[in-house]
Structure formats: C-alpha cells, structure tokens
Design an enzyme around this catalytic site. Structure first.
Site, PDB file in Angstrom:
ATOM      1  N   PRO A 107      16.647  62.123  43.754  1.00 50.81           N
ATOM      2  CG  PRO A 107      17.456  60.834  45.508  1.00 50.81           C
ATOM      3  CD  PRO A 107      17.807  61.331  44.147  1.00 50.81           C
ATOM      4  N   GLY A 109      15.487  67.292  46.585  1.00 50.71           N
ATOM      5  CA  GLY A 109      16.310  67.900  47.620  1.00 50.71           C
ATOM      6  C   GLY A 109      17.732  67.415  47.624  1.00 50.71           C
ATOM      7  CB  CYS A 110      19.341  64.527  46.227  1.00 51.17           C
ATOM      8  SG  CYS A 110      20.878  63.666  46.268  1.00 51.17           S
ATOM      9  CB  VAL A 111      22.013  69.855  45.375  1.00 53.70           C
ATOM     10  CG1 VAL A 111      20.729  70.613  45.080  1.00 53.70           C
ATOM     11  CG2 VAL A 111      22.359  69.949  46.846  1.00 53.70           C
TER      12      VAL A 111
END
Lengths: 111, 102, 135
Positions: A107, A109-111
């Site tokens: 996704p 922005g998912c780090v």
C-alpha cells in the site's frame, strides 16, 4: 531478483515478497505465501483478500489500512471493520500481509 | 527538403508550440505528441492558431497520447490527422529531418 | 490535543507528460494518514488530470486516474476546479470525473466533492490555508 515457487513455476517478487506482475497471481499463491508465514488461510482471510483485489481493480491502488478497515466495515459489518479483527487474521499487518497475498503492490505510504 | 516538427508540450504551459509555428516553413509536417496533443483540440484558447496552422502545414496528432488523456477523435480540430506509432515512424522517415520542440 | 491544519494541494500539470500529477496524488494519499483538513485544487493544465475516459494502454504507462475516485475513502472531500482553466481548454464539469464521498454518519449517503470555483474564490481559498503544496 527474488521469486516464489508456485506449482513448479518461479514467479518474480520484490525483496519483500510482493509479486512484481499482478497477472502472475492465482489462488494457489495464497497457500504458498501463507505456508511461509505459518498462517492458515480460512474463509475469513479470503473475504479480505478478495475485497482487496476488487478494490485494486476499481481504483488501481492498494488501500491504506485505515481505508481498508473502514471499507470492510461498510461492506461486511462493524464486527469485521475494526483493526483487532483484521490484525488477528493478518498478524503481519492487514494491509501489508493481505495485499501481498492478494498480489497487490505494497500500500502507498506503508513502510 | 521538408522538416517534421514535433511538439510535446501543452500550449497552455510552454511556448514550444508558438515557437514552432513561428519558425516552421510552409508545407512542413507538425506532429503533436505527449502533452502536446492538447494543442490539437477544438474549443480551446489555442484552437484558432492551430486551425490556421493546419491550413499551411500538414498537422498530425499521436493517437495513443490522445487516448491516454481521455480525448476522443471527434474532439480534434478539422484538418488534423491522427497517427499511431507506426505512422510516427513513417513521418520521421519521409521527412528530411525531425525538429523536436521540447 | 492535536491541531488540525488546513492543507491545500494545488495541481497545475497535465497527467503523463510529466510526473507531477502522479507524485501529487501519492503525496495526498500518504498525507491523508495525518488526518488534516485537506483540499485539492485543479488549476491550469491540472484540470486535465480529472478528464474522464483516460486509456493508457497505447502508451504503456499506468492509468492512475481511477485512484481519484478513492479520495473520498481517504477523507479528501473538497475538490476545487477553477472555472477559468476549464473555459480556456473548452472543458466543462461534465468532461471530468464526478468525485464524491460517503458520509458514515448518515448511512453512507453519497455527498458532493467537486466544487467549481472562480479565480477570485480560489484566491480566497488559498488565503485560508495553513499550508499550500504546489505540483
């Protein structure tokens, strides 16, 4: 290049195990990925995986976990639209792990 | 003799189209591509000058770039021909030189 | 207690020819996690980002326009389109995607996200922001 073997075929993934080509996805991939994570796939998991695939088909993005939670709540009811339920199904993170099983990119922005 | 001019910038953002039209000799080929395809449309602030240019030059627009931007062929100014990538290659080969206005 | 800031993303570039439109969209989607008061303005060639019926098969680039329809899910509910920019390009609101959001408090009633504004109205909106991001 990393890869995952499914039914004798090597499919390319990134270093975190996300499929590079969405067209490579099949239901069998879910079992292989889940076995690596020691996770048993149930009907409840499939609900989320199928939801994610439909979301991606419509919007061409993998939803952030907050968006996923809200959307699941709308479609399947408040008892499923909460992070506790989703984290129990996907302990590595509902967006991250479920997106991987669904053949989606990680996704945004998912780090 | 003839030059193929290509314009890949929107006429509303850069002056590549204006410079191209100012310097292109009569009878040149002018191909709109990428964001340049917005110059080929009817009913815009650029339509009048492009319609005039289509009377003096052969004007083309790249179809795949139009489709990507949600533009239909019926929105294109009269006298502008839609070409595909193979048509682009043919145009480049038919002309003596290509002048890309970036 | 957290302070909510008013953030406006100003989009001025056409899609695909440059990376600005896609970058802006990604920043908006990532930034939505911070739960601020977010709005998007589409000005100049930026209005082309919302044109309906984009089909990028022929140019081999991902069509990211469907993602604008997800903005409501991300609590981005205020989309401003400058009328003068549409006029200059021979476009009307009918040529653009119709973006909405769903109000959870009213049984997911669909509400309008798209607002056509004049140059003056947009100038006023810009003045009201705490932060403006320009793409």
């Amino acid at each position: 290049m990393s890869s995952i073997e499914v039914n004798g075929k090597q499919l390319e993934t990134d270093e975190e195990g996300y499929l590079l080509n969405r067209d490579d996805w099949s239901e069998d991939i879910v079992d292989v990925m889940a076995a690596e994570d020691d996770c048993e796939i149930t009907e409840a998991h499939w609900e989320v995986i199928n939801f994610l695939r439909e979301y991606y088909d419509e919007y061409q993005i993998a939803p952030a976990v907050r968006v996923l939670t809200k959307a699941i709540g709308k479609k399947m009811g408040a008892d499923k639209g909460n992070s506790k339920y989703l984290y129990e199904l996907f302990p590595y993170g509902p967006a991250k792990q479920a997106c991987k099983y669904a053949g989606l990119p990680k996704p945004t922005g998912c780090v | 003799m003839a030059t193929l001019h290509t314009v890949n910038k929107s006429p509303f953002e850069r002056n590549a189209l204006d410079t191209c039209l100012r310097l292109a000799k009569q009878g040149s080929g002018i191909l709109f591509l990428e964001d340049g395809v917005y110059g080929a449309l009817k009913g815009t602030a650029a339509s009048e000058k492009v319609a005039k240019a289509a009377g003096e030059h052969k004007v083309y627009v790249l179809g795949p770039d139009l489709a990507a931007r949600g533009m239909q062929e019926d929105q294109i100014l009269d006298g502008i021909q839609v070409v595909d990538y193979a048509g682009f290659v043919d145009l480049a080969a038919e002309h003596d030189r290509v002048n890309a206005w970036l | 207690m957290s302070i909510t800031k008013r953030l406006m993303y100003v989009n001025r570039r056409a899609p695909y020819g440059t990376i600005y439109a896609l970058e802006s969209l990604e920043v908006v989607l990532i930034g939505a996690a911070f739960e601020q008061d977010v709005s998007l303005a589409f000005v100049d060639d930026g209005v082309y980002q919302l044109v309906k019926g984009q089909n990028t098969t022929g140019i081999g680039v991902k069509n990211f326009s469907p993602a604008y329809a997800a903005l409501g899910d991300y609590d981005v509910k205020k989309i401003y389109i400058e009328k003068e920019s549409l006029d200059q390009r021979g476009l009307s609101m009918d040529d653009l995607q119709h973006l909405t959001w769903e109000d959870e408090n009213e049984d997911y009633a669909e509400k309008e996200s798209m607002h056509l504004v004049s140059r003056e109205e947009l100038a006023d909106l810009l003045e009201e922001q705490d932060v403006v991001f320009s793409f």
